[in-house]
Design a protein around this motif. Structure first.
Motif, short mmCIF file in Angstrom:
data_model
loop_
_atom_site.label_atom_id
_atom_site.label_comp_id
_atom_site.label_asym_id
_atom_site.label_seq_id
_atom_site.Cartn_x
_atom_site.Cartn_y
_atom_site.Cartn_z
N SER A 125 0.83 -1.20 0.00
CA SER A 125 0.00 0.00 0.00
C SER A 125 0.87 1.25 0.00
O SER A 125 0.56 2.24 -0.68
CB SER A 125 -0.92 0.00 1.22
N MET A 180 -5.37 -0.83 -5.44
CA MET A 180 -5.28 -1.99 -4.56
C MET A 180 -6.63 -2.64 -4.30
O MET A 180 -6.71 -3.66 -3.62
CB MET A 180 -4.67 -1.54 -3.22
N TYR A 236 -8.91 -1.47 -2.35
CA TYR A 236 -9.21 -1.25 -0.94
C TYR A 236 -10.03 0.03 -0.81
O TYR A 236 -10.12 0.83 -1.75
CB TYR A 236 -7.93 -1.09 -0.11
N ILE A 276 -6.47 1.96 3.20
CA ILE A 276 -5.13 2.33 2.73
C ILE A 276 -4.46 3.25 3.75
O ILE A 276 -3.28 3.09 4.09
CB ILE A 276 -5.20 3.03 1.36
N GLN A 281 -3.38 1.32 6.84
CA GLN A 281 -2.20 0.49 6.62
C GLN A 281 -0.93 1.33 6.67
O GLN A 281 0.09 0.90 7.23
CB GLN A 281 -2.31 -0.23 5.27
#
Length: 291
Positions: free
Chosen positions: A13, A30, A32, A37, A40
């Motif tokens: 990420s 990604m 997501y 993100i 992370q």
């Protein structure tokens, strides 16, 4: 006491955030949510004890520690991909030959680097030529695929995305006010950018002259930065030494959009070529700017 292990997903990420320049674009890449993100990255920064990304109102940039971590992150992801392929006995190897217009070669380093990281056993050859030449090389079987520009509506190839054409000048320059309009363009008959610009000017009844010609945007850019001419580009080609004109305020016609297309060699592609094509399609379509 054991040293905490760095989370590879968080590293992935982090790389996506830096390469795309935003949490939103990284989240799309990604698959997501934007909050996932962001979380992370926060966990990764907490784990390493340093800030990796400097957040401003306009853009995201890696910090000094982030730039150092970026190299490690890419290497870790490359090794992870290599491990999976080797253990599974499914490693992609071989050769792949990609063609890029000379002026686009600088705008895809992240994609090519990512492919090299994922498939270290593949030998990649990149050729930079004009779009018309690259299409001919694909059709002749000299290269496996090419990313080219084509005027919207022309047949052939797989459309990756459509980019608007823009008028570009040096900041504060007045070249766009001159008549006939001094243009810095590619030679006639080889570039869709030139055809689109001159046809738009002719339809609007605005006189123009070819002031500077070159097959390389870098050479044209010198004349434009000096304030001697106006050029045509896609937004990704316009850096801080150039500015995009508003056609209405500049007294210039609106320009059409241009297609960025992927041409592939006929016949069954090898796994290396198929893998590169899949990556290009995915990344070029998702990125806000072509690079």
């Amino acid at each position: 006491m054991r040293t905490p292990v760095v989370d590879l997903k968080a590293m992935q990420s982090f790389v996506a955030i830096v390469e795309s320049g935003s949490f939103t674009a990284a989240a799309e890449q990604m698959n997501y949510s934007q909050s996932a993100i962001s979380m992370q990255l926060q966990r990764l920064e907490a784990s390493l004890g340093v800030a990796l990304v400097a957040r401003t109102s306009r853009q995201l940039k890696p910090t000094r520690a982030g730039r150092e971590a970026l190299g490690y992150a890419r290497e870790m992801l490359r090794l992870s991909s290599e491990l999976r392929e080797r253990v599974a006995g499914d490693e992609v190897a071989g050769e792949v030959r990609l063609g890029l217009p000379a002026d686009f070669a600088l705008y895809m380093p992240e994609t090519l680097a990512l492919f090299a990281e994922r498939h270290p056993q593949v030998e990649m050859e990149v050729r930079s030529e004009l779009s018309v030449t690259l299409v001919e090389q694909v059709e002749a079987g000299d290269i496996d695929m090419a990313i080219v520009t084509r005027q919207a509506g022309l047949a052939g190839g797989q459309q990756l995305r459509r980019e608007p054409l823009v008028w570009a000048v040096a900041p504060g320059a007045a070249a766009h006010l001159c008549r006939p309009l001094p243009l810095a363009l590619w030679p006639q008959g080889i570039c869709a950018f030139r055809a689109a610009a001159t046809e738009a000017l002719d339809r609007a009844g605005l006189p123009w002259r070819s002031a500077y010609e070159s097959q390389a945007f870098g050479a044209l850019r010198v004349a434009v930065v000096a304030g001697l001419a106006v050029t045509v580009a896609i937004p990704s080609m316009v850096d801080s030494e150039l500015e995009i004109l508003d056609p209405r305020q500049a007294g210039l016609p609106e320009l059409p959009s241009i297609d960025i297309r992927l041409f592939r060699r006929e016949g069954r592609a090898n796994r290396a070529a198929s893998s590169l094509a899949e990556l290009i399609v995915d990344r070029v379509r998702k990125q806000r700017h072509f690079r």
